[in-house]
Design an enzyme around this catalytic site. Structure first.
Site, PDB file in Angstrom:
ATOM      1  CE1 TYR A 278      -3.264   2.839   0.315  1.00 30.71           C
ATOM      2  CE2 TYR A 278      -2.859   2.913   2.681  1.00 30.71           C
ATOM      3  CZ  TYR A 278      -3.463   3.435   1.550  1.00 30.71           C
ATOM      4  OH  TYR A 278      -4.275   4.538   1.647  1.00 30.71           O
TER       5      TYR A 278
ATOM      6  CG  ASP B 263      -3.865   1.999  -3.485  1.00 28.51           C
ATOM      7  OD1 ASP B 263      -3.375   2.644  -4.440  1.00 28.51           O
ATOM      8  OD2 ASP B 263      -4.660   2.502  -2.668  1.00 28.51           O
TER       9      ASP B 263
END
Length: 268
Positions: A108, A158
């Site tokens: 992330y 992400d």
């Protein structure tokens, strides 16, 4: 082997949506981001009942990553090397044991906003934006180490990076955003140019393909999205890839995340 990445935006709030997707999509491995849960509070039993092993690297209320796997996992590590003072839970690794072993890294990447600009309009690499660029440099160093093993490797998550203008419905709206600044894109390209293949673009070209839509201003209804969820494959993994898709329709269901899953299949 089907490997998916999914920013769930709060696993407790989206647990029903997550379970429904796991049942339908049936990934062998799902890499989650923004679980927003400490390890002890993660709702693991309901996921384990679906046949998944659950490994988490959590943080209260923010960040947090997880690996869900129907296949055996080995050599699980948590945290991105390079800064012992970094307490943000943004990186988890494991080796998935299928017909072939595949190293997966769930990430992330920091958002980096707000960005400060100097008098000449150049972004200042301080604060949250400085943290983003420093984190990407650490990621590049770790990716270099893993590539040297010459094994199937997948970096998925992400990335909070819009790689190029065609990955945004309205690229002009992102010109001064940390997700699309030239320095951010250059850092992403440095990682990619180590020898990785960006899975989705290896299969699908052209604009109009997104993995994130803001909850505000009717972004979903108007398809005002961006593509920021990526899977980077080592040469050994790229040779095994048979497909890569975005599960776009998940976004239109009840209580969705603002992201949708992206997945690959490997002959492994």
């Amino acid at each position: 082997m089907k490997i998916a990445t999914f920013n769930i935006n709060g696993v407790k709030a989206r647990i029903n949506a997550l379970v429904d997707w796991l049942k339908e999509a049936d990934p062998d491995v799902a890499l989650l981001q923004e679980i927003k849960s400490i390890d002890e509070a993660f709702p693991r039993e309901i996921i384990e009942d679906l046949g998944y092993r659950v490994e988490t690297h959590g943080q209260k209320s923010f960040n947090g990553v997880a690996i869900l796997s129907k296949l055996p996992l080995e050599d699980i590590t948590r945290g991105l090397p390079g800064d012992d003072s970094d307490e943000q839970a943004r990186w988890i690794e494991a080796t998935v044991i299928g017909e072939r072993a595949v190293r997966v890294c769930g990430l992330y990447l920091p958002n980096g906003n707000p960005v400060e600009f100097d008098a000449e309009g150049a972004p200042v690499a301080e604060g949250k934006y400085g943290y983003k660029l420093a984190w990407m440099a650490r990621m590049q160093a770790r990716a270099t180490e893993l590539l040297a093993l010459e094994e199937p490797l997948v970096l998925a998550g992400d990335y909070n990076i819009i790689p190029q203008d065609e990955d945004a419905a309205k690229p002009e709206s992102w010109q001064k955003d940390a997700l699309a600044l030239p320095e951010s894109r250059a850092a992403f390209r440095r990682i990619l140019n180590l020898g990785f293949t960006e899975a989705f673009r290896a299969r699908t070209q052209g604009p109009g393909h997104y993995s994130f839509w803001d909850y505000q201003a009717g972004a979903w209804a108007r398809n005002n999205g961006i593509r920021i969820d990526h899977l980077l494959l080592s040469p050994q993994a790229a040779d095994l890839m048979t497909d890569c898709q975005i599960d776009r329709d998940i976004r239109g269901r009840e209580k969705p995340s603002d992201h949708v899953p992206v997945w690959i299949t490997l002959d492994a």
